[in-house]
Scaffold this motif. Structure first.
Motif, mmCIF file in Angstrom:
data_model
loop_
_atom_site.group_PDB
_atom_site.id
_atom_site.type_symbol
_atom_site.label_atom_id
_atom_site.label_comp_id
_atom_site.label_asym_id
_atom_site.label_seq_id
_atom_site.Cartn_x
_atom_site.Cartn_y
_atom_site.Cartn_z
ATOM 1 N N ARG A 242 3.791 -5.960 5.190
ATOM 2 C CA ARG A 242 4.846 -5.467 4.295
ATOM 3 C C ARG A 242 4.707 -6.034 2.880
ATOM 4 N NH1 ARG A 242 5.485 -2.409 7.826
ATOM 5 N NH2 ARG A 242 7.359 -1.832 8.963
ATOM 6 N N LEU A 299 7.699 3.675 3.818
ATOM 7 C CA LEU A 299 7.742 2.327 4.335
ATOM 8 C C LEU A 299 8.648 1.433 3.499
ATOM 9 C CD1 LEU A 299 6.169 1.531 6.756
ATOM 10 C CD2 LEU A 299 4.435 0.599 5.265
ATOM 11 N N GLY A 301 9.730 -1.674 1.550
ATOM 12 C CA GLY A 301 8.972 -2.739 0.904
ATOM 13 C C GLY A 301 7.707 -2.270 0.220
#
Lengths: 310, 510
Positions: A242, A299, A301
């Motif tokens: 991340r 996603l 992040g």
């Protein structure tokens, strides 16, 4: 190793996995930290695989000629920096796709390293030193597992430092801004292109250092089969992590451990499915990609400027 | 803060190639005044303020800041003089917290930021500000109104004495807009700040501005004190002599059978969070149902579900009583027309020609196709007819559609969708960024479709548009319909209150 493993029995497996995690994870760690930095600035550098191999070759050659492995590490980093600069500069031209450039540089780096590295396959260069943290144990496996390379220690320090830097340093905030919204960066007067170029170059430096680890410590020699896709795996790792440097560290350990499982099992006599266990890091990569790439959502992040469409 | 700053832009001329974007424009903004810059799209408003901010270098003219002539070569120099700008689109860094965004904007950002020192400074600053923002929230999680407040706070935190606002209220509810503009007005009255606001909303000019300058096609065509002007005079200045098409009158007709029934539909946004939450509504033949709401309350996702671009996670859609899954055959059978927002992205293949894009709905049936073969001549003929009927300005039917201007892309898609009279028309923000002429034409087309008996679902962020076109208005908030009413006898403020979610659950808005 197999005799000692017999003495330890199955306990040798987790020990070897831990030792392997530390050993194998170092190149993952450096490449993924480098890629993390680059991606936080809004670029994807798939060329790090080539950078890694270039770093391994140039580091090995330098160590051989100068007799100093640390000079090799430095040169490996500089070679990576050059490749990063090249990627950063080409991608700054209008209508250039960073994925395509990355694949091109991956092939260029690998090919160039093989070409220039031919004379270095035989000679033996001095390796990097390791710190013996296993001195207290009489068991050779424990000693082997806890033999920790200095580069690993540097990488472990790098991860939290980068995390802190991204939150507290002016340049860190600039990198995040540029990576998250180029419009916002321009409105704030931050140099978008220059930031991306140097972030890619610095990322290349780290990946080059990771390459030096391959040729100067583990496996510790230069050959064409040196990297088995660690560079590309590390790019996937960044997504898994991340885009968090500490996440890169944990993910590198996980992938390193997964990579060490096959040899560890073999050492205690489990030969069935050897290749299957060796494929574990790649299976993990695929699984990460599948989990990460849901069509239904983007996603959390992910730096906003990262995209394959621009 | 050391007091408001006055700015004069004298005899500014800016050319882009042969195109004269600004032609000898002079405006004076007195210190401590609230000055509105009025004009249509392409009138040169943005060019003028970008020249003042140093984004563009004008060919002629100079900027006088305070009482000295200044060379402003880039935005940094403008910032140094105390001039700041709030942009139409947000310039917050989405993945950073409000605190990080505020600190980041400082020109003399230290190499290492000492958060233990910055936090108290920020909190002390916020304490004396008229509105509050949560410092630790990530910017992307804020509602549009909150983001706009942070943008303005950011400028005030930097001690700006002259603030340029580029259509600052386009994403706000009327109540939020009034709150923000009212606060800024009070700051100008207190002599702390001068405001230059780009807008096309007369209401805001009348309510908040002291003075106004009107631009048309790069020229200053009028202006003066707001107290000495009225809306009609300003509209005449903005539009000039060009005659607008007569607004179509709406037939008085009873609403017919239910054409579109949405039954507790749900959908997720791009981040995987619920965006549409069990929304239900009905649209009948011969009526326009307007969906009001501040952007980001699930309207985009709703339209995408109806268009088949996004899967629904629950509920069902019925057209003429039959289940609808946005399949081609269903769209054709029920004669459904769709005009989504950003048509170039959502309704066109940008690199295909205008003719091909106009044929996309029916390209695989006669007369466009015979068996597996397409007939380019049929595309060209049909497109030529539509182009003249809908006055699409294109160099040729064979030009790629992405080469057209926004208004003409909108017209081209409208031509495709309305070429055959539809039975159900779904429209989302159809006139965003278009000039008066195009707006009037497109509104007339929508009214005409309604008069011909189509059921129309109109999703719009522009309340004025909804009040002009709709028979009924439903308010969408946090993914649901929270209010529904007939337009006749309803006041915009009532709708605005529901758009803000009554206030008590406003923070729920995604």
């Amino acid at each position: 190793m197999s005799n000692a493993a017999e003495a330890l029995g199955w306990w040798g497996v987790p020990l070897a996995v831990i030792g392997g995690a530390i050993r194998v994870s170092t190149p993952f760690l450096f490449v993924s930290l480098g890629e993390c930095l680059t991606e936080r600035a809004g670029r994807i550098n798939l060329g790090l695989e080539g950078t890694l191999i270039m770093g391994a070759m140039s580091g090995y050659a330098t160590a051989l000629h100068t007799g100093s492995p640390w000079a090799g590490v430095l040169v490996a980093g500089l070679a990576g920096l050059l490749f990063g600069l090249l990627h950063g500069a080409i991608c700054s031209l209008p209508r250039v796709n960073d994925i395509a450039v990355g694949i091109g540089l991956m092939l260029l780096g690998t090919g160039l390293a093989f070409f220039l590295g031919k004379p270095y396959i035989q000679p033996k260069a001095p390796g990097l030193p390791a710190i013996d943290l296993g001195w207290w144990s009489s068991l050779p496996q424990v000693q082997a597992a806890l033999k920790i390379n200095v580069l690993f220690v540097i990488g472990v320090i790098c991860a939290p430092v980068m995390l802190w830097w991204l939150k507290n340093a002016r340049l860190g905030l600039v990198v995040r801004t540029v990576g998250d919204s180029a419009d916002a960066a321009r409105a704030l007067g931050f140099p978008v292109i220059a930031t991306r170029i140097w972030a890619t170059a610095a990322g290349g430096f780290l990946a080059g250092v990771g390459g030096a680890f391959l040729s100067l410590y583990y496996p510790g020699s230069w050959s064409e089969g040196l990297s088995s896709g660690q560079g590309i795996t590390a790019v996937a790792l960044v997504i898994f992590a991340r885009w968090n440097p500490m996440g890169c560290f944990y993910a590198s350990l996980l992938f390193g451990g997964a990579g060490a499982l096959g040899p560890a099992l073999q050492s205690v006599g489990v030969t069935q499915g050897y290749y299957l266990f060796n494929a574990l890091p790649y299976a993990l990569t695929l699984a990460v990609m599948i989990i990460a790439c849901s069509p239904r959502r983007t996603l959390a992040g992910a730096p906003g400027e990262l995209g394959v469409t621009n | 803060m050391t007091g408001a700053l006055g700015i004069e832009a004298v005899a500014m001329t800016k050319r882009f190639g042969d195109f004269v974007a600004l032609d000898d424009v002079t405006i004076r903004v007195r210190p401590g005044s609230f000055h509105a810059l009025l004009g249509e799209n392409g009138a040169g408003k943005s060019t003028l303020v970008k020249c003042i901010m140093g984004y563009y270098r004008p060919e002629e003219g100079q900027v006088i800041v305070g009482d000295r002539e200044r060379e402003i070569a880039n935005p940094r120099q403008a910032h140094g003089l105390g001039i700041g700008m709030v942009y139409q689109h947000f310039t917050l860094v989405p993945n950073m917290t409000v605190a990080e965004n505020l600190v980041l904007a400082q020109p003399d950002l230290p190499a290492v930021i000492d958060w233990r020192k910055e936090r108290p400074r920020l909190e002390a600053f916020l304490a004396q500000m008229p509105f509050k923002v949560p410092l630790d929230r990530v910017a992307s999680s804020l509602a549009a109104g909150e983001k706009q407040k942070v943008e303005i706070l950011k400028q005030l935190y930097l001690d700006r004495r002259f603030l340029i606002l580029d259509e600052p209220t386009s994403v706000l509810t009327p109540a939020e807009a009034d709150e923000v503009l009212g606060l800024l007005q009070r700051m100008t009255r207190a002599g702390r700040l001068t405001i230059l606001m780009i807008t096309h909303k007369f209401r805001e000019v009348m309510a908040f501005a002291d003075e106004v300058s009107v631009l048309r096609r790069g020229k200053l065509v009028g202006g003066g004190l707001v107290t000495e002007l009225d809306t009609d005079r300003m509209a005449a200045m903005m539009v000039g002599e060009a005659a607008l098409p007569q607004p179509k009158s709406r037939n008085e007709q009873p609403a017919g059978a239910v054409r579109l029934r949405i039954d507790s539909i749900s959908a997720l946004d791009d981040g995987g969070q619920p965006a549409v939450r069990g929304l239900s509504l009905e649209v009948r033949a011969g009526e326009i149902l307007g969906i009001a709401g501040v952007s980001g309350n699930g309207q985009r996702e709703l339209v995408e579900v109806l268009a088949g671009q996004r899967p629904a996670t629950g509920g069902k859609i019925l057209v003429d009583g039959q289940p609808f899954h946005a399949r081609r055959d269903q769209i054709r059978r029920h004669r459904i027309a769709l005009l989504p927002e950003e048509p170039l992205r959502n309704a066109c293949a940008p690199n295909l020609t205008v003719a091909e894009n106009m044929g996309l709905r029916r390209f695989d049936i006669a007369p466009y196709a015979r068996g597996p073969w397409l007939k380019p001549s049929a595309f060209r003929e049909a497109a030529t007819g539509l182009i003249s009927r809908y006055r699409v300005k294109t160099p040729s039917p064979l030009a790629p559609i992405k080469a057209l201007s926004g208004g003409n892309i909108q017209r081209a898609v409208l031509a495709r969708e309305l070429g055959e009279p539809p039975s159900l028309l779904i429209v989302a923000n159809p006139v965003f960024g278009l000039d008066f002429q195009a707006v009037a034409e497109i509104h007339n087309q929508i009214i005409e479709a309604r008069n011909l008996g189509a059921a129309v679902l109109l999703i719009s962020e522009d309340l004025d548009e909804l009040f002009e076109l709709a028979d009924r208005i439903a308010v969408m908030f946090a993914g649901r319909i929270v209010h529904e009413t007939a337009v006749a006898g309803t006041r915009p403020t009532e709708i605005g209150r529901h758009m803000a979610g009554h206030g008590e659950d406003a923070h729920e808005a995604a």
